[in-house]
Design an enzyme around this catalytic site. Structure first.
Site, short mmCIF file in Angstrom:
data_model
loop_
_atom_site.label_atom_id
_atom_site.label_comp_id
_atom_site.label_asym_id
_atom_site.label_seq_id
_atom_site.Cartn_x
_atom_site.Cartn_y
_atom_site.Cartn_z
N GLY A 11 31.25 29.38 31.35
CA GLY A 11 31.59 27.88 31.56
C GLY A 11 30.64 26.89 31.24
N ARG A 72 30.17 32.98 25.81
CA ARG A 72 30.58 34.14 26.89
C ARG A 72 30.58 35.58 26.22
NH1 ARG A 72 34.02 31.51 30.67
NH2 ARG A 72 34.22 29.43 30.00
N ASP A 103 31.28 33.67 38.96
CA ASP A 103 31.90 34.78 39.20
C ASP A 103 31.42 35.81 37.56
OD1 ASP A 103 34.25 33.89 37.99
OD2 ASP A 103 35.07 34.72 38.96
N THR A 126 29.43 26.14 38.07
CA THR A 126 31.26 26.55 37.84
C THR A 126 31.81 25.50 37.81
OG1 THR A 126 32.74 27.32 37.48
CG2 THR A 126 31.26 27.47 39.56
N ASP A 128 34.84 24.81 38.40
CA ASP A 128 35.76 25.87 39.44
C ASP A 128 35.88 25.87 40.84
OD1 ASP A 128 37.29 25.91 37.14
OD2 ASP A 128 37.64 27.85 37.32
N ASP A 130 35.16 28.29 42.56
CA ASP A 130 35.66 29.42 43.05
C ASP A 130 34.24 29.97 43.62
OD1 ASP A 130 34.15 29.59 40.26
OD2 ASP A 130 36.57 30.89 39.72
N ARG A 172 40.72 27.97 36.41
CA ARG A 172 41.42 28.90 36.24
C ARG A 172 42.26 29.86 37.43
NH1 ARG A 172 38.20 31.78 32.13
NH2 ARG A 172 36.60 31.44 32.71
N1 ADP Z 1 32.18 43.48 34.20
C1 ADP Z 1 30.98 42.02 33.58
N2 ADP Z 1 29.76 43.06 33.29
C2 ADP Z 1 29.18 42.75 32.15
N3 ADP Z 1 29.08 41.24 32.34
C3 ADP Z 1 30.14 40.62 32.15
C4 ADP Z 1 31.28 41.20 33.45
N4 ADP Z 1 31.96 40.54 33.45
C5 ADP Z 1 31.85 39.18 33.22
N5 ADP Z 1 29.94 39.52 32.26
C6 ADP Z 1 30.00 38.50 31.46
O1 ADP Z 1 29.39 37.82 31.96
C7 ADP Z 1 29.48 36.41 31.60
C8 ADP Z 1 30.48 35.05 32.42
O2 ADP Z 1 31.05 35.83 32.72
P1 ADP Z 1 32.09 34.21 32.58
O3 ADP Z 1 33.37 34.85 33.30
O4 ADP Z 1 32.88 33.72 31.47
O5 ADP Z 1 32.14 32.76 32.71
P2 ADP Z 1 31.62 32.57 34.85
O6 ADP Z 1 29.92 32.81 34.81
O7 ADP Z 1 31.55 31.68 34.14
O8 ADP Z 1 32.89 33.03 35.43
C9 ADP Z 1 30.19 37.06 30.51
O9 ADP Z 1 31.06 36.26 28.72
C10 ADP Z 1 30.03 38.22 30.03
O10 ADP Z 1 29.01 38.10 29.15
O1 FBP Z 2 35.90 26.68 27.79
P1 FBP Z 2 37.17 28.10 27.39
O2 FBP Z 2 36.12 28.78 27.19
O3 FBP Z 2 38.18 27.66 26.87
O4 FBP Z 2 37.23 28.03 29.37
C1 FBP Z 2 38.55 27.53 30.33
C2 FBP Z 2 37.49 27.84 31.63
O5 FBP Z 2 36.60 27.68 32.04
C3 FBP Z 2 36.39 26.73 32.71
O6 FBP Z 2 36.08 25.10 33.06
C4 FBP Z 2 35.13 26.75 34.10
O7 FBP Z 2 35.25 28.61 34.22
P2 FBP Z 2 34.12 29.20 34.37
O8 FBP Z 2 32.98 28.82 34.82
O9 FBP Z 2 33.98 30.71 35.34
O10 FBP Z 2 33.95 29.95 32.90
C5 FBP Z 2 37.90 26.34 34.01
O11 FBP Z 2 37.87 25.42 34.61
C6 FBP Z 2 39.19 27.10 32.70
O12 FBP Z 2 39.48 28.17 32.42
MG MG Z 3 34.31 31.98 36.90
#
Ligand code: ADP
Ligand code: FBP
Ligand code: MG
Length: 324
Positions: A11, A72, A103, A126, A128, A130, A172
């Site tokens: 995000g 993502r 994360d 992020t 969040d 978190d 989230r």
């Molecule tokens: N277990 C994993 N293995 C490899 N890539 C991952 C894994 N988890 C997340 N990623 C990569 O990191 C990207 C971002 O993670 P996401 O959870 O969508 O957002 P954020 O980093 O903001 O928490 C994912 O779209 C994916 O490409």
């Molecule tokens: O924009 P998307 O893909 O619908 O994702 C929404 C989620 O992304 C966030 O805005 C940010 O979360 P991440 O930084 O983990 O991507 C959350 O608060 C929300 O649940």
């Molecule tokens: Mg996240």
């Protein structure tokens, strides 16, 4: 280090541009060539990678979103996707990566860095908040200020109509936006996933304050809260109190993710951008840079992603007292 790649992933968050700018400018400062990788890990797989210079990041410090775009990427979770990403890293001779995200981004970085022996340093970005290992993530301050501004506006109309509002905010699996905005906007109750106090606590609080002549009531609910959706909550309150309250629901949604980054986010992102490049130069890898108690801290990706940042119980106590 001669060539460093930078990407934003997951995000988007206000202040990511300030972080990109700091990474790129720090590279230039140390005679390292910076490469921008577009659309997060997706750009690594698709070879969407461009050389940058100090001028590539001009006039972006004040802009929300991310000029490198974000994604993502499901493909990056596969062996084939990671293999393609590695081939493109080799094509550009990248010696290290700075990943800006949450994360999920760090989990991916941990796996990728280990598999291909590539030094990677992360910047927490992020809304969040978190992530363990930093007091604040880039984007949180701006998002929470956006929420407070919106809730202040809701209060105006809530008061004019004596209404009870349920306001859903992002987070989230985290209640940081809810707690900070709840305190700052003076909400009656705050519901978060980290501290499930059940709907009974909400009922109690509404019953208690119903004796007072309150002209509006605001309940802030983190989207990750465990008591169902805001609409479920509204129904539960109707079941309990009948038509004692006229209720409305507002879901703030993605408005929380955009907008000009606050001063706090720009400064945080700039500091972390510089430190991330210096960390790679110092041979650090597989870790995130953060700021805790005003000091730079390095936290292993493993710990940053697995250990939940503690919700400050003191803040909840304060919220309870001042909403009496
Ligand atoms: N277990 C994993 N293995 C490899 N890539 C991952 C894994 N988890 C997340 N990623 C990569 O990191 C990207 C971002 O993670 P996401 O959870 O969508 O957002 P954020 O980093 O903001 O928490 C994912 O779209 C994916 O490409
Ligand atoms: O924009 P998307 O893909 O619908 O994702 C929404 C989620 O992304 C966030 O805005 C940010 O979360 P991440 O930084 O983990 O991507 C959350 O608060 C929300 O649940
Ligand atoms: Mg996240």
């Amino acid at each position: 280090m001669e060539r460093i790649g930078v990407l934003t992933s997951g995000g988007d968050a206000p202040g990511m541009n300030a972080a990109i700018r700091a990474v790129v400018r720090t590279c230039v400062y140390y005679n390292i060539t910076p490469y921008g990788i577009y659309q997060g890990y997706e750009g690594l797989i698709q070879n969407d990678i461009k050389k940058m210079d100090a001028g590539s990041v001009k006039h972006i410090i004040h802009q929300g979103g991310t000029v490198l775009k974000s994604a993502r990427s499901l493909d990056f979770k596969t062996d084939e996707g990671m293999q393609k990403a590695w081939e493109n890293i080799q094509k550009h001779n990248l010696d290290g990566l700075v990943v800006i995200g949450g994360d999920g981004t760090f989990t991916g970085a941990m796996e990728f860095g280990e598999k291909f022996d590539l030094p990677i340093v992360g910047i927490p970005g992020t809304i969040d908040n978190d992530i363990y290992g930093t007091d604040f993530t880039v984007g949180f301050d701006t998002a929470v200020n956006t929420v407070v501004e919106a809730v202040d506006k809701i209060r105006d109309t809530a008061t004019s109509h004596n209404r009870l509002f349920f306001i859903e905010v992002m987070g989230r699996d985290a209640g940081f936006i809810a707690v900070y905005s709840g305190i700052a906007a003076g909400s009656e109750e705050i519901l978060i996933p980290e501290e499930d106090r059940g709907v009974e606590k909400l009922f109690e609080s509404l019953a208690r304050t119903s004796k007072r002549n309150k002209s509006s009531r605001l309940v802030i609910v983190a989207e990750g809260d465990n008591n169902g959706s805001v609409y479920d909550l509204e129904e539960k309150v109707k079941d309990e109190f009948g038509d004692r309250y006229e209720t409305k629901v507002t879901i703030l949604g993605h408005v929380q993710r955009g907008g000009r980054p606050s001063c706090a986010d720009r400064v945080l992102a700039s500091r972390l951008g510089v430190i991330a490049v210096e960390a790679l130069q110092d041979g650090k890898r597989d870790m995130m840079v953060g700021i805790r108690d005003r000091e730079i801290r390095y936290t292993d990706f493993e710990k940053a992603t697995k250990q939940n940042p503690k919700m400050d119980k003191e803040l909840l106590r304060i919220a309870d007292i001042i909403s009496i």
